[in-house]
Motif scaffolding. Sequence first.
Motif, PDB file in Angstrom:
ATOM      1  N   ALA A  73       0.825  -1.212   0.000  1.00 13.63           N
ATOM      2  CA  ALA A  73       0.000   0.000   0.000  1.00 13.63           C
ATOM      3  C   ALA A  73       0.860   1.264   0.000  1.00 13.63           C
ATOM      4  O   ALA A  73       0.553   2.224  -0.718  1.00 13.63           O
ATOM      5  N   VAL A  74       1.920   1.269   0.784  1.00 11.67           N
ATOM      6  CA  VAL A  74       2.807   2.439   0.812  1.00 11.67           C
ATOM      7  C   VAL A  74       3.464   2.617  -0.548  1.00 11.67           C
ATOM      8  O   VAL A  74       3.532   3.734  -1.083  1.00 11.67           O
ATOM      9  N   ALA A  75       3.964   1.537  -1.136  1.00 14.58           N
ATOM     10  CA  ALA A  75       4.616   1.630  -2.443  1.00 14.58           C
ATOM     11  C   ALA A  75       3.637   2.084  -3.522  1.00 14.58           C
ATOM     12  O   ALA A  75       3.973   2.945  -4.350  1.00 14.58           O
ATOM     13  N   ALA A  76       2.426   1.541  -3.502  1.00 14.31           N
ATOM     14  CA  ALA A  76       1.431   1.928  -4.505  1.00 14.31           C
ATOM     15  C   ALA A  76       1.029   3.394  -4.343  1.00 14.31           C
ATOM     16  O   ALA A  76       0.927   4.131  -5.327  1.00 14.31           O
ATOM     17  N   ALA A  84      12.607   5.612   4.698  1.00 10.68           N
ATOM     18  CA  ALA A  84      11.325   5.546   3.994  1.00 10.68           C
ATOM     19  C   ALA A  84      10.345   6.567   4.559  1.00 10.68           C
ATOM     20  O   ALA A  84       9.598   7.210   3.812  1.00 10.68           O
ATOM     21  N   PHE A  85      10.373   6.723   5.878  1.00 10.67           N
ATOM     22  CA  PHE A  85       9.483   7.711   6.483  1.00 10.67           C
ATOM     23  C   PHE A  85       9.883   9.129   6.087  1.00 10.67           C
ATOM     24  O   PHE A  85       9.023   9.983   5.887  1.00 10.67           O
ATOM     25  N   ALA A  86      11.164   9.407   5.946  1.00 11.40           N
ATOM     26  CA  ALA A  86      11.645  10.773   5.696  1.00 11.40           C
ATOM     27  C   ALA A  86      11.656  11.169   4.222  1.00 11.40           C
ATOM     28  O   ALA A  86      11.774  12.370   3.920  1.00 11.40           O
ATOM     29  N   ALA A  87      11.525  10.232   3.307  1.00  7.19           N
ATOM     30  CA  ALA A  87      11.702  10.536   1.880  1.00  7.19           C
ATOM     31  C   ALA A  87      10.707  11.573   1.358  1.00  7.19           C
ATOM     32  O   ALA A  87      11.097  12.582   0.764  1.00  7.19           O
ATOM     33  N   VAL A  88       9.437  11.348   1.567  1.00 10.62           N
ATOM     34  CA  VAL A  88       8.419  12.255   1.016  1.00 10.62           C
ATOM     35  C   VAL A  88       8.368  13.590   1.761  1.00 10.62           C
ATOM     36  O   VAL A  88       8.294  14.639   1.109  1.00 10.62           O
ATOM     37  N   PRO A  89       8.429  13.615   3.104  1.00 11.82           N
ATOM     38  CA  PRO A  89       8.450  14.924   3.763  1.00 11.82           C
ATOM     39  C   PRO A  89       9.657  15.777   3.359  1.00 11.82           C
ATOM     40  O   PRO A  89       9.535  16.997   3.192  1.00 11.82           O
ATOM     41  N   GLU A 147      10.605   0.798  -0.317  1.00  9.21           N
ATOM     42  CA  GLU A 147       9.637  -0.209   0.117  1.00  9.21           C
ATOM     43  C   GLU A 147      10.000  -1.592  -0.412  1.00  9.21           C
ATOM     44  O   GLU A 147       9.889  -2.585   0.306  1.00  9.21           O
ATOM     45  N   VAL A 148      10.440  -1.657  -1.648  1.00  6.88           N
ATOM     46  CA  VAL A 148      10.868  -2.943  -2.205  1.00  6.88           C
ATOM     47  C   VAL A 148      12.058  -3.473  -1.411  1.00  6.88           C
ATOM     48  O   VAL A 148      12.132  -4.653  -1.075  1.00  6.88           O
ATOM     49  N   ILE A 204      14.700  -6.910   2.858  1.00  2.32           N
ATOM     50  CA  ILE A 204      15.455  -6.970   4.114  1.00  2.32           C
ATOM     51  C   ILE A 204      14.711  -7.806   5.142  1.00  2.32           C
ATOM     52  O   ILE A 204      15.309  -8.582   5.884  1.00  2.32           O
ATOM     53  N   TRP A 205      13.393  -7.657   5.194  1.00  2.00           N
ATOM     54  CA  TRP A 205      12.615  -8.401   6.192  1.00  2.00           C
ATOM     55  C   TRP A 205      12.595  -9.893   5.883  1.00  2.00           C
ATOM     56  O   TRP A 205      12.442 -10.707   6.771  1.00  2.00           O
ATOM     57  N   GLY A 206      12.760 -10.227   4.629  1.00  4.87           N
ATOM     58  CA  GLY A 206      12.794 -11.645   4.262  1.00  4.87           C
ATOM     59  C   GLY A 206      11.679 -12.043   3.342  1.00  4.87           C
ATOM     60  O   GLY A 206      11.211 -13.172   3.366  1.00  4.87           O
ATOM     61  N   GLY A 207      11.228 -11.104   2.522  1.00  5.10           N
ATOM     62  CA  GLY A 207      10.094 -11.355   1.652  1.00  5.10           C
ATOM     63  C   GLY A 207      10.393 -12.173   0.452  1.00  5.10           C
ATOM     64  O   GLY A 207      11.346 -12.673   0.055  1.00  5.10           O
TER      65      GLY A 207
END
Length: 119
Positions: free
Chosen positions: A8-11, A76-81, A110-111, A116-119
């Motif tokens: 959802a964040v990536a989309a 990721a949190f800081a990119a858009v602001p 996001e990818v 990193i999490w193991g997806g």
Amino acid sequence: MLDALTFAVAAAALVLAAWCGYAAYRDQPTKDWHFIGMAVVSVLALVQMVIGFVQLGRGERPEQGTAVFVAYLIGAFAAVPAAGVLSLSERTRWGSVTVAAGAVVLAVLEVRLYDIWGG
């Protein structure tokens, strides 16, 4: 990590990138509606960051290391602001380009978070 939230964040970031890219194509600066879109994407990234920290607090560990995961979460949190603040200093079409680029960076982050999490 919640795969649905990552998607959802990536989309949402890609939709914001397309929207601001279209504004740049039409030679328009970022407007109030763009900042509302940036706020929505930023809130999604904030929720993801909180969930990531909660999962780390519960003892779950990413496959590729906690430090890298935390660094990517914060980035990721800081990119858009950060892109939004920069767009305020450039009130031309290049402000819209900056936000579009920041949103694409968020989608790429996001990818990487998923990997990193193991997806």
